[in-house]
Scaffold this active site. Structure first.
Site, short mmCIF file in Angstrom:
data_model
loop_
_atom_site.label_atom_id
_atom_site.label_comp_id
_atom_site.label_asym_id
_atom_site.label_seq_id
_atom_site.Cartn_x
_atom_site.Cartn_y
_atom_site.Cartn_z
N TRP A 15 0.84 -1.22 0.00
CA TRP A 15 0.00 0.00 0.00
C TRP A 15 0.86 1.25 0.00
O TRP A 15 0.53 2.24 -0.66
CB TRP A 15 -0.97 -0.02 1.18
N ASP A 16 1.95 1.21 0.75
CA ASP A 16 2.89 2.33 0.73
C ASP A 16 3.47 2.53 -0.67
O ASP A 16 3.63 3.66 -1.13
CB ASP A 16 4.06 2.05 1.69
N ALA A 17 3.81 1.42 -1.33
CA ALA A 17 4.40 1.52 -2.67
C ALA A 17 3.38 2.09 -3.66
O ALA A 17 3.73 2.91 -4.51
CB ALA A 17 4.89 0.14 -3.13
N GLY A 71 2.96 5.80 -2.90
CA GLY A 71 4.10 6.59 -3.40
C GLY A 71 3.96 6.90 -4.88
O GLY A 71 4.22 8.03 -5.32
#
Lengths: 403, 403
Positions: free
Chosen positions: A161-163, A166
């Site tokens: 989810w972070d990727a 980003g």
């Protein structure tokens, strides 16, 4: 700092920690933007994040800050904050996942630079905190992932989810920059991790399914959902994944494994049509059982030879080490990768951007900065300070210049 | 087609299937670009992808094509291909994961439109095929995910690499559009799924770790790597994830659970300092065992009350159904979501873009088109065709207009 690249001319100040915001900034830096990450003297919250090198340096930090410039400054001091504010005003673009309050609020910063583009990443839409590892449990995927009948949820080791956040933040920043180029208008762009995660659950059809169907699809091990896909062990202790999303891929698989007659008999006995993707999904257990012996009788390299240029969709499982040691796509044979020396750690493979632009030659991969490596250059370039002014700031403990 | 949004004025023709390219196009459409997806008459390879609604329509397709216009055309016919080529030339931007050969090659298309921006998604850099489910095994994550001592790799149900590729492709498209706005120059932008996946492994420090260390870190269940994080069952059969990436989060957790004395005794007995993130990681089993009874004695809502506004970083596990039914963030209380009617399927929650731009009001969430819903409008708007010309194309079987 002279940088060629598709985003040359774009200068971004980044105040960040952990994955999403640093990844967004690095994505822009690898496309040629001048990205200046400021950090509290001694490093931010992610400066020691694992994995670590033998000397204790964070390989995580080195991975997510490649190609940026580092400005090390005491943001707990009034003067340090002023310097950051001045840098943001000069750069014109600010990327952050810090709390956007007080001196770092959009209103305060836009006072100095009316056409400021500020991209603010938060955990939740209301500004409350959330990290990949706490939002992933809420998405539904940990209960949908893992062996059949396994009784516990399974976390993802990849902070997916972070990727995704980003990447979407970078898209949002460029969309706002485009708007500014066309109208002269700046703005605040906001994006929340949980919105990104839950929206993706919806994009993939799982929200609709959950609302319209009576119950969740059960977890299904390494089977693919809604088509035929499964993993198989090989005779040499390796493992491969085989997928038939399309009928062409299925027919290629049946052809190469020589199972036409068996498959025909299954169709007849079960009254199904394996040219239908739904029927392949429904009979996946039978199909996997029928295919298994073919793989068990072959080594990974025999499978590789048999499948070459056949249209079968498959891949070998690898550990991280096997990826680095065995896969040519992750080596300097692939121009995306370079062996780069990181001071104090040694040389290792670092990836540049996966994007290739035909109008711009691929830039050399640049390592992450040492903390404070560009403090002096940033103060000189952006704020026009003299060496003696910078020296005074350093003696006063307001900034640190790594040399 | 009048569309307001941050990307208004951008027109993109999309020739695509499955996740990454459609997601890229949808991301742009939800930001206000006019995205025209063309499909073979009857639908492309992903038109029936699961999950399906009761009427057999694909909720997956409906999820990944929201806000686009659909142009249904026989691309096996010469005239159909010409129409697509003309649309691409008019639009000026082309997004695809189809084989870029012959009539769909950049060279051929740029002949008609010299400043064309074409974004080409491939499986591997050499143009060979690869899908999320075959590249994920190669990344190392399936061997790093799952319970300790589990002997098989574990696939991800989320096609994370496709999702990351889709976002990065959108970033690349906007970067090339920016270059075109500034210089008038078009170009071919290429990006490969396996490059995106392996680069991310590198960005997170795992390539460096694999090269510099002697062996891979073992799989570790639901523990977080390199910090303290673990899941716990609650007294009402629910489950929560608790994370302490920072010392502040750890101290909040110890404080709320009332474990100061126990934790102090552990520090003394083991000779460690739990203010250090590495020591918290190294003693994660002990810490999890000490924390477990606190959770087992409480219901999920008691945990929620106890952690509210304390600085503890945590989240509840939910199934897809629980996400839709219990989580306010995934409801119309959150302006990102709207209840939208999909013809033939019914109304369900659909997400708009997670990005909020202060300069532009949030647009209404638009459903995916019916196949061929905009064939007539696209031929009229983009190619200036009359109703009778379009009628002739339809009678000749070159296009299909859904009405």
């Amino acid at each position: 700092m002279s940088q060629r690249g598709i985003l040359s001319g774009l200068t971004v100040v980044e105040g960040s920690a952990f994955v999403a915001a640093p990844l967004c900034g690095m994505t822009l830096a690898q496309l040629g933007a001048d990205v200046i990450r400021f950090d509290q003297i001694g490093g931010g919250l992610d400066y020691g994040r694992w994995p670590l090198a033998d000397n204790g340096d964070s390989l995580f930090w080195a991975g997510l800050n490649k190609g940026k410039r580092s400005f090390e400054v005491d943001i707990r001091s009034e003067r340090g904050r002023e310097l950051v504010e001045e840098c943001i005003a000069k750069a014109g673009t600010f990327l952050t996942n810090f709390p956007a309050r007080g001196w770092l609020s959009y209103e305060s910063l836009a006072n100095r630079r009316p056409d400021l583009v500020m991209v603010l990443l938060t955990g939740n839409r209301d500004g409350t905190s959330e990290v990949d590892y706490t939002v992933n449990p809420a998405t539904g995927f940990p209960w949908a992932t893992g062996p059949r009948n396994y009784s516990e949820p399974l976390n993802s080791v990849l902070p997916a989810w972070d990727a995704i956040l980003g990447g979407l933040a970078a898209t949002g920043l460029l969309a706002a920059d485009r708007h500014r180029l066309q109208t002269g208008e700046g703005q605040l762009v906001r994006i929340a991790l949980s919105d990104v995660a839950f929206a993706m659950v919806g994009h993939l059809g799982r929200i609709g399914e959950a609302q319209l169907e009576s119950e969740d699809a059960p977890r299904d091990g390494n089977y693919l959902y809604g088509a035929f896909g499964h993993d198989f062990p090989t005779s040499d202790g390796r493992r491969v994944m085989v997928v038939a999303l399309t009928t062409r891929q299925w027919n290629a698989l049946v052809d190469v494994t020589g199972l036409e007659r068996t498959v025909g008999a299954i169709e007849q006995a079960m009254g199904i049509d394996l040219q239908s993707v739904s029927d392949r999904f429904k009979t996946r257990d039978v199909l996997a059982a029928v295919l298994k012996p073919w793989f068990e009788a072959r080594t990974l390299s025999e499978v590789r030879v048999a499948f070459a240029s056949t249209g079968v969709s498959w891949g070998a499982y690898q550990t991280f080490s096997q990826l680095v040691r065995e896969d040519q796509r992750c080596s300097t044979d692939n121009e995306m990768w370079e062996l780069v020396e990181h001071p104090g750690v040694g040389g290792y493979l670092m990836p540049g951007t996966p994007l290739d632009f035909s109008a711009i030659p691929r830039a050399a991969v640049r390592r992450a900065p040492q903390l404070g490596e560009h403090t002096e250059a940033v103060l000189a370039d952006l704020l026009g300070m003299t060496s003696s002014e910078i020296g005074r700031l350093e003696r006063d403990g307001v900034v640190r210049c790594a040399r």
